[in-house]
Design an enzyme around this catalytic site. Structure first.
Site, PDB file in Angstrom:
ATOM      1  N   GLU A 124       0.834  -1.277   0.245  1.00 37.46           N
ATOM      2  CA  GLU A 124       0.014   0.056  -0.102  1.00 37.46           C
ATOM      3  C   GLU A 124       0.782   1.235  -0.170  1.00 37.46           C
ATOM      4  O   GLU A 124       0.619   2.307   0.959  1.00 37.46           O
ATOM      5  CB  GLU A 124      -1.298   0.043   1.151  1.00 37.46           C
ATOM      6  CG  GLU A 124      -1.900  -1.222   0.975  1.00 37.46           C
ATOM      7  CD  GLU A 124      -3.148  -1.009   1.917  1.00 37.46           C
ATOM      8  OE1 GLU A 124      -3.215  -0.258   2.912  1.00 37.46           O
ATOM      9  OE2 GLU A 124      -4.318  -2.015   1.856  1.00 37.46           O
TER      10      GLU A 124
ATOM     11  N   GLU B   4      -4.936  -8.762  -0.551  1.00 36.44           N
ATOM     12  CA  GLU B   4      -5.678  -8.377   0.682  1.00 36.44           C
ATOM     13  C   GLU B   4      -7.013  -8.469   0.143  1.00 36.44           C
ATOM     14  O   GLU B   4      -7.545  -7.546  -0.874  1.00 36.44           O
ATOM     15  CB  GLU B   4      -5.256  -7.215   1.518  1.00 36.44           C
ATOM     16  CG  GLU B   4      -3.983  -7.156   2.181  1.00 36.44           C
ATOM     17  CD  GLU B   4      -3.622  -6.161   2.844  1.00 36.44           C
ATOM     18  OE1 GLU B   4      -4.371  -5.462   3.417  1.00 36.44           O
ATOM     19  OE2 GLU B   4      -2.216  -5.910   2.966  1.00 36.44           O
TER      20      GLU B   4
HETATM   21  O1  AHR Z   1      -5.031  -6.046   6.803  1.00 34.73           O
HETATM   22  C1  AHR Z   1      -5.122  -4.876   7.740  1.00 34.73           C
HETATM   23  C2  AHR Z   1      -4.334  -3.880   6.993  1.00 34.73           C
HETATM   24  O2  AHR Z   1      -5.059  -3.439   5.758  1.00 34.73           O
HETATM   25  C3  AHR Z   1      -3.090  -3.944   6.222  1.00 34.73           C
HETATM   26  O3  AHR Z   1      -1.970  -3.769   7.152  1.00 34.73           O
HETATM   27  C4  AHR Z   1      -3.046  -2.809   5.011  1.00 34.73           C
HETATM   28  O4  AHR Z   1      -2.396  -3.240   4.054  1.00 34.73           O
HETATM   29  C5  AHR Z   1      -4.442  -2.880   4.791  1.00 34.73           C
HETATM   30  O5  AHR Z   1      -4.728  -1.279   4.576  1.00 34.73           O
END
Ligand code: AHR
Length: 513
Positions: A194, A317
């Site tokens: 991110e 994610e």
């Molecule tokens: O999964 C929780 C958080 O969500 C992670 O650390 C980040 O990459 C995302 O914003």
């Protein structure tokens, strides 16, 4: 003859009466792309009770059975799940993590403040060796997320050498000093996380340059095998991000581009994980189903620059995100897991299967005690969530040939919102078995379903189902097996036709032989 006419009527949609509009045509003799098992990846961040107090309870722990400090019950559960790859150490944490602080004698390691998640101090007792040995124990490939935000090119390059170089370098020598003779051979590497946000607040053009620099020094340096380097990808519908990365990064330096998408109703008002209304349920499912549009549109951009589809879309994610459980640390992201989460898992994996030409790696967030976890722990107790059961039922699709489906479905209607009630995907495995996974997201109505089997002479069918009385139901430490898979027998197979009724809010996986 009569049978053929009836079949034709059903295929044309004329044989179905009111309330019986669901029809799937399975083209069992079609199919081109394989569903990579790496779609079944998970994510373990240093966050809340995922690593410390979750996976890792410490070598000296006498109460909780463990292997080198990692809970034996979790190891067994994840092995059974067939976790294909495991991403670590973050997330946002990854861009604060300095891997050299987590190797060598544990009592000599410096501590780290986890600035993103609760501000807690960690003693670095769980580090590279612990994680990579854990992956070996469960048969998962490690996916290491490198620190770009606050690290250096040298640091990441050294990590690759430490884990992958057999011999002849300062890093391979250091690894041997720390007790590991053979390299682990880590294939998957994230270049930051991110970076548009917690990983450095970069613009895509700037990051593309940074990526090129880091990727240049990430190599196996002759120890065999090509690394699979993943560029930090877009936040949900940031299509420009994908466009710039594909345009500005030379394709011989890039094996995957990431995408993150969480099913969240409203970032400022996420709502309870268990006490939610039907309106909230419907909104969450709508966000989960948006994955279809996201992967389609990101893939279209990738197709423009990479028509041969050499670069993978890596959804590293995904999952549901709600308010933390009352009374728990807001920075720990601990939430319960209901049948709503089972629905998210079922429909999302069906989307990935249908887009397996481009989506070749994915990671559910997260594995233990954080967000849409597959495992929850409390002291010595451990439970498997409804999400776990969906992933276990679905793992028959790993490395199988994706089969094309034509799906016609009723709507699940709530107020002004209309969503497709039935979601499906299918594959043929190496032993010739065909699996069809089906989800009815409608929490109120069963869905009568006809599946036309084109190009398949099935001798028999078996099935498994996951269901609960209410979408708010979950497995608790008092009732850990309240929701678990059961045999599903109410299926009729007649010649090329399967008929069944999917109960409200259920997940079914069929096997045809
Ligand atoms: O999964 C929780 C958080 O969500 C992670 O650390 C980040 O990459 C995302 O914003």
């Amino acid at each position: 003859m009569l049978k053929k006419i009836i079949l034709l009527l059903i295929v044309l949609g004329m044989g179905a009466g009111a309330g019986a509009q669901n029809r799937i045509i399975l083209n069992a003799d079609g199919g081109r792309d394989t569903i990579s098992r790496h779609i079944y990846g998970h994510f373990a961040e240093h966050l809340g009770r995922c690593i410390y107090g979750g996976f890792y309870v410490g070598e000296g722990n006498q109460q909780i059975p463990n292997q080198a400090g990692v809970r034996s019950d979790i190891l067994a559960a994840l092995k059974n799940l067939k976790v294909a790859n495991l991403r670590w150490p973050g997330g946002c944490f990854a861009d604060t993590y300095h891997w050299k602080d987590g190797i060598g004698p544990k009592d000599k390691r410096p501590s780290i403040t986890n600035v993103w998640w609760g501000g807690v101090t960690e003693d670095n007792s769980f580090g590279t060796h612990d994680f990579l040995n854990l992956c070996e124990a469960i048969g998962a490939e490690p996916y290491l997320a490198g620190n770009v935000g606050s690290g250096s090119v040298q640091e990441l390059s050294d990590w690759v050498a430490y884990t992958n170089q057999e011999t002849g370098s300062p890093m391979s020598a250091l690894r041997k000093t720390n007790g590991r003779e053979k390299p682990w051979g880590v294939n998957f590497w994230g270049v930051g996380n991110e970076v548009w946000g917690c990983g450095g607040n970069m613009k895509p053009e700037y990051y593309a340059n940074i990526y090129r620099q880091y990727a240049t020094f990430m190599s196996n340096w002759g120890s065999g095998g090509q690394l699979f380097r993943v560029a930090s990808g877009a936040n949900s519908s940031d299509y420009n991000w994908t466009e710039v990365l594909l345009r500005d990064i030379p394709h011989n330096m890039l094996e995957g581009v990431a995408l993150h998408h969480y099913s969240v109703i409203d970032w400022n008002k996420k709502g309870s994980a268990t006490a939610f209304s039907e309106e909230q349920y419907c909104k969450t499912l709508s966000e989960a189903l948006r994955m279809e549009e996201l992967v389609t549109r990101h893939s279209t951009i990738m197709d423009k620059y990479d028509p041969a589809k050499k670069i993978a879309l890596v959804v590293d994610e995904w999952g549901g995100w709600y308010d933390v459980e009352p009374g728990t640390n807001p920075g720990f992201l601990f939430q319960q897991n209901t049948m709503r989460d089972a629905m998210i898992a079922g429909v999302t994996l069906n989307i990935f299967h249908r887009h397996c030409d481009r989506v070749r790696v994915a990671n559910l967030a997260q594995t233990v005690n954080v967000l849409q976890a597959v495992v929850l722990t409390e002291g010595e107790k451990m439970l498997l969530t409804p999400t776990y059961h969906v992933l276990e039922m679905y793992n028959v699709h790993q490395d199988a040939l994706s089969l094309p489906l034509d799906i016609r479905t009723n709507d699940y209607v709530f107020g002004k919102q209309k969503l497709p009630a039935v979601s499906a995907s299918a594959s043929r495995d190496k032993a010739g078995r065909v699996h069809i996974s089906l989800v009815n997201i409608d929490p109120n109505r069963p869905q009568e379903l006809t599946v036309v089997l084109r190009g398949l002479q099935a001798a028999g069918v078996t099935g498994r189902i996951l269901q609960a009385a209410k979408v708010q139901d979950y497995n608790s430490f008092e009732q850990p097996d309240r929701i678990k898979p059961a045999d599903f027998k109410a299926i009729t197979l007649r010649a090329e036709l399967l008929t069944l009724s999917l109960p409200p809010a259920s997940v079914v996986v069929l096997e045809l032989r």
